[in-house]
Each structure stands twice: as C-alpha cells, then as structure tokens.
Design a protein around this motif. Structure first.
Motif, PDB file in Angstrom:
ATOM      1  N   TRP A  18      22.741 -26.553  -2.386  1.00  0.00           N
ATOM      2  CA  TRP A  18      23.830 -26.916  -3.298  1.00  0.00           C
ATOM      3  C   TRP A  18      23.821 -28.433  -3.567  1.00  0.00           C
ATOM      4  N   VAL A  19      23.507 -29.198  -2.506  1.00  0.00           N
ATOM      5  CA  VAL A  19      23.508 -30.659  -2.656  1.00  0.00           C
ATOM      6  C   VAL A  19      22.250 -31.129  -3.386  1.00  0.00           C
ATOM      7  N   THR A  20      21.085 -30.583  -3.029  1.00  0.00           N
ATOM      8  CA  THR A  20      19.846 -31.164  -3.557  1.00  0.00           C
ATOM      9  C   THR A  20      19.386 -30.544  -4.879  1.00  0.00           C
ATOM     10  N   ARG A  21      19.662 -29.265  -5.097  1.00  0.00           N
ATOM     11  CA  ARG A  21      19.231 -28.668  -6.377  1.00  0.00           C
ATOM     12  C   ARG A  21      20.269 -27.644  -6.865  1.00  0.00           C
ATOM     13  N   PRO A  22      21.441 -28.170  -7.229  1.00  0.00           N
ATOM     14  CA  PRO A  22      22.552 -27.268  -7.560  1.00  0.00           C
ATOM     15  C   PRO A  22      22.258 -26.342  -8.731  1.00  0.00           C
ATOM     16  N   PHE A  23      21.496 -26.825  -9.741  1.00  0.00           N
ATOM     17  CA  PHE A  23      21.276 -26.005 -10.943  1.00  0.00           C
ATOM     18  C   PHE A  23      20.431 -24.780 -10.615  1.00  0.00           C
ATOM     19  N   SER A  24      19.299 -25.004  -9.910  1.00  0.00           N
ATOM     20  CA  SER A  24      18.458 -23.840  -9.637  1.00  0.00           C
ATOM     21  C   SER A  24      19.125 -22.930  -8.611  1.00  0.00           C
ATOM     22  N   SER A 178      27.425 -41.048  -4.270  1.00  0.00           N
ATOM     23  CA  SER A 178      26.579 -40.209  -5.128  1.00  0.00           C
ATOM     24  C   SER A 178      25.299 -39.784  -4.440  1.00  0.00           C
ATOM     25  N   ASN A 179      24.920 -40.475  -3.351  1.00  0.00           N
ATOM     26  CA  ASN A 179      23.667 -40.067  -2.704  1.00  0.00           C
ATOM     27  C   ASN A 179      23.956 -38.937  -1.711  1.00  0.00           C
ATOM     28  N   PRO A 180      22.877 -38.236  -1.277  1.00  0.00           N
ATOM     29  CA  PRO A 180      23.113 -37.078  -0.417  1.00  0.00           C
ATOM     30  C   PRO A 180      23.895 -37.415   0.860  1.00  0.00           C
ATOM     31  N   PHE A 181      23.687 -38.634   1.426  1.00  0.00           N
ATOM     32  CA  PHE A 181      24.436 -38.960   2.638  1.00  0.00           C
ATOM     33  C   PHE A 181      25.932 -39.027   2.323  1.00  0.00           C
ATOM     34  N   GLY A 182      26.237 -39.717   1.238  1.00  0.00           N
ATOM     35  CA  GLY A 182      27.644 -39.881   0.868  1.00  0.00           C
ATOM     36  C   GLY A 182      28.308 -38.541   0.649  1.00  0.00           C
ATOM     37  N   LEU A 183      27.598 -37.671  -0.055  1.00  0.00           N
ATOM     38  CA  LEU A 183      28.151 -36.355  -0.337  1.00  0.00           C
ATOM     39  C   LEU A 183      28.323 -35.576   0.973  1.00  0.00           C
ATOM     40  N   GLY A 184      27.301 -35.691   1.844  1.00  0.00           N
ATOM     41  CA  GLY A 184      27.362 -35.019   3.144  1.00  0.00           C
ATOM     42  C   GLY A 184      28.595 -35.476   3.913  1.00  0.00           C
ATOM     43  N   ALA A 185      28.892 -36.777   3.816  1.00  0.00           N
ATOM     44  CA  ALA A 185      30.033 -37.318   4.559  1.00  0.00           C
ATOM     45  C   ALA A 185      31.357 -36.749   4.044  1.00  0.00           C
ATOM     46  N   LEU A 420      13.707 -44.505 -26.884  1.00  0.00           N
ATOM     47  CA  LEU A 420      13.511 -44.265 -25.454  1.00  0.00           C
ATOM     48  C   LEU A 420      12.386 -45.178 -24.989  1.00  0.00           C
ATOM     49  N   ALA A 421      12.546 -45.766 -23.792  1.00  0.00           N
ATOM     50  CA  ALA A 421      11.556 -46.743 -23.314  1.00  0.00           C
ATOM     51  C   ALA A 421      10.257 -46.063 -22.890  1.00  0.00           C
ATOM     52  N   ASP A 422      10.321 -44.792 -22.508  1.00  0.00           N
ATOM     53  CA  ASP A 422       9.104 -44.101 -22.073  1.00  0.00           C
ATOM     54  C   ASP A 422       9.286 -42.599 -22.290  1.00  0.00           C
ATOM     55  N   ASN A 423       8.221 -41.859 -21.972  1.00  0.00           N
ATOM     56  CA  ASN A 423       8.266 -40.407 -22.186  1.00  0.00           C
ATOM     57  C   ASN A 423       8.604 -39.637 -20.916  1.00  0.00           C
ATOM     58  N   ARG A 424       9.064 -40.381 -19.896  1.00  0.00           N
ATOM     59  CA  ARG A 424       9.355 -39.717 -18.633  1.00  0.00           C
ATOM     60  C   ARG A 424      10.367 -38.587 -18.846  1.00  0.00           C
ATOM     61  N   SER A 425      10.135 -37.471 -18.147  1.00  0.00           N
ATOM     62  CA  SER A 425      11.072 -36.367 -18.384  1.00  0.00           C
ATOM     63  C   SER A 425      12.387 -36.675 -17.665  1.00  0.00           C
ATOM     64  N   VAL A 426      13.460 -36.354 -18.348  1.00  0.00           N
ATOM     65  CA  VAL A 426      14.787 -36.592 -17.785  1.00  0.00           C
ATOM     66  C   VAL A 426      15.351 -35.240 -17.396  1.00  0.00           C
ATOM     67  N   ARG A 427      15.831 -35.128 -16.146  1.00  0.00           N
ATOM     68  CA  ARG A 427      16.351 -33.824 -15.710  1.00  0.00           C
ATOM     69  C   ARG A 427      17.734 -34.018 -15.107  1.00  0.00           C
ATOM     70  N   PRO A 428      18.487 -32.915 -15.046  1.00  0.00           N
ATOM     71  CA  PRO A 428      19.820 -33.044 -14.451  1.00  0.00           C
ATOM     72  C   PRO A 428      19.717 -33.148 -12.932  1.00  0.00           C
ATOM     73  N   VAL A 429      20.448 -34.061 -12.351  1.00  0.00           N
ATOM     74  CA  VAL A 429      20.443 -34.215 -10.892  1.00  0.00           C
ATOM     75  C   VAL A 429      21.885 -34.332 -10.415  1.00  0.00           C
ATOM     76  N   LEU A 433      29.966 -35.591  -6.390  1.00  0.00           N
ATOM     77  CA  LEU A 433      30.547 -34.271  -6.623  1.00  0.00           C
ATOM     78  C   LEU A 433      30.272 -33.782  -8.038  1.00  0.00           C
ATOM     79  N   THR A 434      29.634 -34.624  -8.857  1.00  0.00           N
ATOM     80  CA  THR A 434      29.337 -34.222 -10.238  1.00  0.00           C
ATOM     81  C   THR A 434      27.822 -34.185 -10.448  1.00  0.00           C
ATOM     82  N   SER A 435      27.395 -34.020 -11.716  1.00  0.00           N
ATOM     83  CA  SER A 435      25.959 -34.043 -11.990  1.00  0.00           C
ATOM     84  C   SER A 435      25.706 -34.987 -13.158  1.00  0.00           C
TER      85      SER A 435
END
Ligand code: HEM
Length: 451
Positions: A18-24, A178-185, A420-429, A433-435
């Motif tokens: 739930w914390v690391t890959r909520p969408f999948s 926003s990082n996993p530690f903070g969320l874990g806390a 856009l500065a580059d073609n890097r793929s942007v994904r939801p993360v 508590l939000t995304s």
C-alpha cells in the motif's frame, strides 16, 4: 466479524504494498476480488473495506450522517502528529459540523472570487523567478504558487518576516512525511522516536516546532492588534464564538490553521504539476487549450478563465486519471448494512476508493488514457467522479482548488511557452498520505505574443 474477501498476506506485507505501490495494489485487489475487498494495513488501523462501485459510494456518502454510517474523526488519528488533535479532520458530530460551517464561506462565492487577481499575480511573480532556457522542477514552482496563495488566504500575510520564514520549515515538514519512513511513522507510533536533530522523526519534530512558533506568533500578534477590516481566515476564526460565547483557544486555532495550510497547499500543487505534465506531454491537448485561451482575445480576467469549458475539462481529467487523494476518509457502519451483496456488521470501517471509481471501464472507456473530451461529452454523477470525496467530509477547498488550478494554468499558458525538459517517463507515486507524479522537469522557452 464477516468481511468481504481480500488479500490473505500478512498485515505488514499489505502495508508495504500500500505504501510503495498503491496503484498496482488496488488494481490487483480489484482484479482478484471485484468491487469490494478488505485490506488490513495494521492492527491499529484494523480492516478497511474498499468500495468503488457508484452505487456503494452513493450509499456510503449520502448516508454518512444517518442511522447507517458516520464519519468519526477518531478514525483519522493518523494525521494527528501533523495537524493536531483539534483539527477539523479529527472532529466529529456537532463540533465537526460547526467548524465546517465556520470555514466553508472563506473558500466559496465572493470570498473565493476575491482571490482571483491575487492568484494571477502570484503566478506571474513565480513565473518571473524562472530563467528562460533553464530546466526547473515543476513541483517546486507549483508548490511556491500554492504556498503563497494559501498563506495569503489563511493569514493574509503579505511579504514580511513571517511570510518568508513559514514556507521553508513547512515544506520540509511535509516532505519528511512524504517519504516511506515518514508515512510509516504515521501508521506505527513506535517509529516516532526523537533521537536528536539528525534522526528522521527528530527532524520532523523540529520543523513542526518551528512552524508552530511562527503560527502562535501570528495568533498572538493578531489578538493584541485586532483589525476587523481584514478578510483573511485567521481574522474570521478569531472572531468566532460558540453558543456559550467562548472563542477558539490558541491550540484550536493552531490546529485549524495547520490543517488548512497542509490540506490546501500540497494537494493543489500536485494537481497543478500533473496538469502541466499532461498539457506539455500531449500536443493536441495543448493546442486545443491554447486555441480556447486565444479566443478570449486578451480578456484574461479570472471570471473569463474560470468559465472556459476545455480548460475545465483538462483540470477535471487531471484529477480523474490520478486522483491526489486515493481514498475518501474512512466511514463506519452504525448498524448492519447490506452493500453490494455483503452484510456489513455495525462497526465496520469502509472507504471510498476514488482511484478505482475513476477507472471503471463502463463509466470511463479507456480509463488509462488522458482524454479531457469525456468531460465535454458527458456529465458524471458525484459517485462516478469524486476527486474531492463527498458527504459530510467532502473537501472544503474543492471550489477554491478548482478555481486556483484554472487561473494558474490559464495565466501560465497565456503568457509563456514551456517544453518538457526530457522524455523521462512520469508515473504516479505515493507522496505521504496522497499521491502525485514522479519528478517533472520543464524548460521555459520564452514569452508569448498574447497579453
Ligand atoms: C486539488 C486539490 C485537492 C484535492 C484533490 C482534495 C481532496 C480531498 C479529499 C479526497 C478529501 C476527503 C473527502 C472525503 O472523505 O469525503 C478532502 C478533505 C478535506 N480537504 Fe481537500 N483537496 C484539495 C484541496 C484542498 C484545499 C485547497 C483545502 C483548503 C484550503 C482543502 C481542505 C480539506 C479539508 C479541511 C478536508 C477535511 C474535511 C472534513 O474532514 O470535514 N483541500 N480533500
């Protein structure tokens, strides 16, 4: 208690997913268990039943102040370290209702529209700080805009020491959550150990203390020098009285102010970052939008921008495809309830899964495609489209956030060109508590001919 089926893996594993890959995680649960499933993230939070069918969402969100459901603040205890025990989000029943009634007018109607020019000016101010030809972080710029807007709306703070001082520790505090530690806390109080200024929780506590001191400083100054002519939210809260004639205490004021600063800043910045990404990723969307803005013939006042149908559709689609809030706040059954073929016993905690509701193929064909046109072709019910939740806890900043999004995007597109500065793929993360999107970088190309 009999609950709808759901993953059987240990709580800790469900939490990790739930914390690391909520969408999948949500997609695979929906794939395996259908429109309702039970997830257990930790013993402390207990089992949560996820619903995403519009019928179920209607029952939950229209019933959350009835004999069947309620929306108790104590279920939102996770946000307490950040927002405090008196935050609107933690209040229930009459106290919750009264506080909402007090705050709502500031984010609607005339009050809201009075911020229109301010939002445009702040956008231009932030734009003037960018250097043509240099790549910049879209999130940072959008955070600066939404931070300045919310500080002005909540405190009426203009330039000055406190205005300058509040932004850095507040942004740092939110980034730490926003990082996993903070969320874990937030989920596991055991992780909240202050081992000094270099430990993660220690850093968070110090940032929070700094923010608190600035907020309390502002409250004290306003109590000592009341000015009824000001129309910011703090002035309004300072003059509020309950039936017994009592005003809000300093800790109550602090928690409400912190709630508005946190809820109103990060969320809108994320939505704006996504919108900018989609507009500059998809040339046809950008062209249609530019065409619509050009049709205003330079009359770019807030009311005209606000009414543009395609701009509205782009903002709506942005909040559909990757909603900033993945879930509504939890609701609880007050009596046995029949929902989507399950009998839920009294005391069951349920959530509306906004992300899955927005990805139902029968409601949104090609749900993973960004298609603003769908909002021009069809009207969606509040249980099919609910980026701001619904019922008694529906987002109080809904109208304000939509207004801000349109004015910021309209102002940016009418003034300058980006790429856009580059073609890097942007994904939801996940972001706390939000995304939100993974980093988006853009380059300012130059001014446009439009006014
Ligand atoms: C794009 C921006 C935003 C999004 C996507 C968003 C989303 C949400 C969602 C999903 C909820 C939960 C509703 C429910 O459980 O039914 C919520 C609640 C809330 N939002 Fe927002 N929000 C945004 C902007 C704002 C702004 C600008 C403010 C205020 C300045 C704000 C203040 C709140 C508050 C105080 C609550 C809790 C309401 C309660 O407990 O009664 N939000 N928001």
């Amino acid at each position: 208690m009999s609950l709808p089926d759901g993953p059987k893996s240990p709580d800790a594993w469900q939490m990790l997913q739930w914390v690391t890959r909520p969408f999948s995680f949500m997609r695979s649960c929906k794939h395996r268990y259908g429109d309702r499933f039970t997830v257990t993230l930790s013993r402390r939070v207990g089992p949560l039943v996820f619903f995403s069918h519009p019928e179920a969402l209607q029952a939950i969100l229209t019933g959350d102040d009835s004999d069947l459901f309620d929306a108790p603040g104590e279920l939102n205890v996770l946000v307490e370290p950040l927002l405090g025990p008196q935050s609107l989000i933690g209040l229930s029943g009459n106290r919750h209702r009264r506080m909402r009634q007090l705050l709502m007018p500031s984010f609607h109607g005339e009050r809201m529209r009075s911020y229109g020019q301010l939002i445009r000016n702040i956008t231009e101010e932030v734009l003037s700080e960018l250097v043509a030809g240099e790549a910049f972080s879209v999130r940072k710029s959008m955070q600066t805009i939404s931070m300045r807007v919310i500080l002005r709306a909540v405190f009426g703070l203009k330039e000055g020491a406190r205005y300058q001082q509040l932004a850095p520790p507040k942004t740092a505090m939110l980034d730490r959550m926003s990082n996993p530690f903070g969320l874990g806390a937030l989920f596991f109080p055991l992780l909240r150990q202050d081992f000094g200024p270099v430990s993660p929780w220690g850093k968070f506590v110090r940032n929070r203390t700094e923010v608190d001191q600035l907020i309390y400083g502002e409250i004290a100054e306003r109590r000592n020098h009341p000015d009824a002519s000001r129309n910011d939210i703090l002035t309004l809260l300072l003059s509020a009285r309950d039936e017994g004639g009592e005003g809000l205490t300093d800790p109550e004021l602090r928690d409400e102010l912190m709630t508005l600063l946190v809820a109103g800043h990060e969320t809108t910045a994320t939505a704006l970052t996504w919108a900018m990404y989609w507009i500059y990723k998809l040339p046809t969307v950008r062209q249609k939008l530019l065409h619509e803005i050009e049709g205003l013939n330079g009359v770019l006042d807030p009311a005209s921008l606000f009414r543009l149908p395609y701009l509205n559709a782009v903002c709506s689609e942005t909040l559909r495809i990757y909603p900033v809030g993945l879930l509504t706040f939890p609701r609880r059954t007050k009596a046995p309830v029949e929902l989507m073929g399950s009998t839920l016993e009294a005391g069951t905690v349920v959530v509306g899964c906004i992300y899955l509701a927005h990805h139902r193929e029968e409601v949104y064909p090609d749900p993973d495609e960004f298609k603003p046109e769908r909002f021009l072709e069809r009207r969606y019910s509040p249980f099919e489209y609910l980026p701001f939740g619904g019922g008694v806890r529906r987002c109080i900043g809904m109208a304000f956030a939509q207004f801000e999004m349109k004015l910021v995007i309209g102002s940016l597109l009418s003034k300058v060109e980006f790429e856009l500065a580059d073609n890097r793929s942007v994904r939801p993360v996940r972001r706390g508590l939000t995304s939100g999107p993974s980093p988006v970088r853009m380059v300012l190309k130059g001014d446009k001919a439009l006014s």
